[in-house]
Write a protein that holds these residues in place. Structure first.
Motif, short mmCIF file in Angstrom:
data_model
loop_
_atom_site.label_atom_id
_atom_site.label_comp_id
_atom_site.label_asym_id
_atom_site.label_seq_id
_atom_site.Cartn_x
_atom_site.Cartn_y
_atom_site.Cartn_z
N VAL A 38 0.83 -1.20 0.00
CA VAL A 38 0.00 0.00 0.00
C VAL A 38 0.87 1.25 0.00
O VAL A 38 0.61 2.20 -0.71
N VAL A 39 1.91 1.25 0.82
CA VAL A 39 2.83 2.37 0.92
C VAL A 39 4.26 1.84 0.90
O VAL A 39 4.51 0.67 1.15
N GLU A 40 5.20 2.71 0.60
CA GLU A 40 6.61 2.35 0.65
C GLU A 40 7.12 2.56 2.07
O GLU A 40 7.11 3.68 2.57
N ILE A 41 7.55 1.48 2.71
CA ILE A 41 8.13 1.57 4.04
C ILE A 41 9.64 1.41 3.89
O ILE A 41 10.11 0.34 3.48
N PRO A 42 10.40 2.47 4.19
CA PRO A 42 11.86 2.34 4.11
C PRO A 42 12.35 1.21 5.03
O PRO A 42 11.78 0.99 6.10
N ASN A 43 13.41 0.51 4.63
CA ASN A 43 13.87 -0.60 5.46
C ASN A 43 15.20 -0.31 6.16
O ASN A 43 15.69 -1.14 6.92
N VAL A 44 15.79 0.85 5.90
CA VAL A 44 17.02 1.26 6.57
C VAL A 44 16.87 2.71 7.01
O VAL A 44 16.35 3.55 6.28
N PHE A 73 12.97 9.18 9.61
CA PHE A 73 12.17 8.10 9.03
C PHE A 73 10.80 8.66 8.68
O PHE A 73 10.10 9.20 9.54
N ARG A 74 10.43 8.55 7.40
CA ARG A 74 9.12 9.02 6.92
C ARG A 74 8.51 7.97 6.01
O ARG A 74 9.22 7.17 5.40
N ILE A 75 7.19 8.04 5.89
CA ILE A 75 6.47 7.15 4.98
C ILE A 75 5.69 8.01 4.00
O ILE A 75 4.96 8.91 4.41
N ASP A 76 5.87 7.74 2.72
CA ASP A 76 5.13 8.45 1.69
C ASP A 76 3.78 7.75 1.51
O ASP A 76 3.72 6.62 1.04
N ALA A 77 2.73 8.41 1.91
CA ALA A 77 1.38 7.84 1.81
C ALA A 77 0.52 8.71 0.91
O ALA A 77 -0.63 9.03 1.25
N SER A 78 1.06 9.10 -0.21
CA SER A 78 0.31 9.92 -1.17
C SER A 78 -0.99 9.23 -1.55
O SER A 78 -1.01 8.02 -1.77
N GLY A 79 -2.05 9.99 -1.63
CA GLY A 79 -3.34 9.43 -2.02
C GLY A 79 -4.19 8.98 -0.85
O GLY A 79 -5.31 8.53 -1.03
N PHE A 80 -3.67 9.09 0.36
CA PHE A 80 -4.43 8.70 1.55
C PHE A 80 -4.74 9.94 2.39
O PHE A 80 -4.08 10.96 2.27
N GLU A 81 -5.74 9.82 3.23
CA GLU A 81 -6.15 10.93 4.09
C GLU A 81 -5.54 10.84 5.48
O GLU A 81 -5.27 11.85 6.10
N GLU A 82 -5.39 9.62 6.00
CA GLU A 82 -4.90 9.42 7.35
C GLU A 82 -3.85 8.34 7.38
O GLU A 82 -3.88 7.41 6.57
N LEU A 83 -2.92 8.45 8.33
CA LEU A 83 -1.88 7.45 8.50
C LEU A 83 -1.55 7.32 9.98
O LEU A 83 -1.48 8.33 10.70
N THR A 84 -1.37 6.09 10.43
CA THR A 84 -0.85 5.81 11.77
C THR A 84 0.31 4.86 11.59
O THR A 84 0.18 3.84 10.91
N CYS A 85 1.45 5.18 12.18
CA CYS A 85 2.63 4.34 12.08
C CYS A 85 3.10 3.99 13.49
O CYS A 85 3.31 4.88 14.31
N THR A 86 3.27 2.71 13.74
CA THR A 86 3.75 2.23 15.03
C THR A 86 5.05 1.48 14.81
O THR A 86 5.13 0.60 13.95
N ILE A 87 6.06 1.82 15.60
CA ILE A 87 7.37 1.17 15.51
C ILE A 87 7.60 0.41 16.81
O ILE A 87 7.49 0.99 17.90
#
Length: 112
Positions: free
Chosen positions: A23-29, A41-55
């Motif tokens: 769905v999105v590109e998650i960097p691996n390094v 560390f960022r996630i490109d979520a173009s085309g989406f309205e909301e994002l939640t990222c948990t590490i």
């Protein structure tokens, strides 16, 4: 007939959803070492309205969580402690304005 209707509705939902496997590109390094290269560390979520990222770390403990398309991580926990080099797991949930959502996970290696 009810089963056929359910299958057709499910297929229509999946076709409308049109999410690919990733769905999105998650960097691996990620190298938050202060050299101004790959420090955030960022996630490109173009085309989406909301994002939640948990590490989370290898023990399953959440080390950081950010919300929103412009969210990022600098390698520190919410308590302000710099994380150790190693492998972390990233869980991302995104949604569109019509309420369609998807989740994805990835592995993130932190190097200094």
């Amino acid at each position: 007939m009810k089963l056929l209707r359910t299958i057709l509705l499910s297929c229509a939902f999946i076709a409308h959803c049109s999410f690919s496997q990733n769905v999105v590109e998650i960097p691996n390094v990620f190298t938050p070492n202060g050299d101004h290269v790959n420090d955030i560390f960022r996630i490109d979520a173009s085309g989406f309205e909301e994002l939640t990222c948990t590490i989370v770390n290898r023990y399953g403990a959440t080390v950081y969580r950010f919300y929103g398309l412009n969210g990022s991580w600098d390698g520190y926990t919410h308590a302000g402690v710099k994380v150790s080099a190693g492998t972390y797991f990233v869980y991302v949930e995104v949604s569109t304005s019509d309420g369609t959502s998807a989740t994805q996970q990835g592995v993130l290696n932190v190097f200094y």
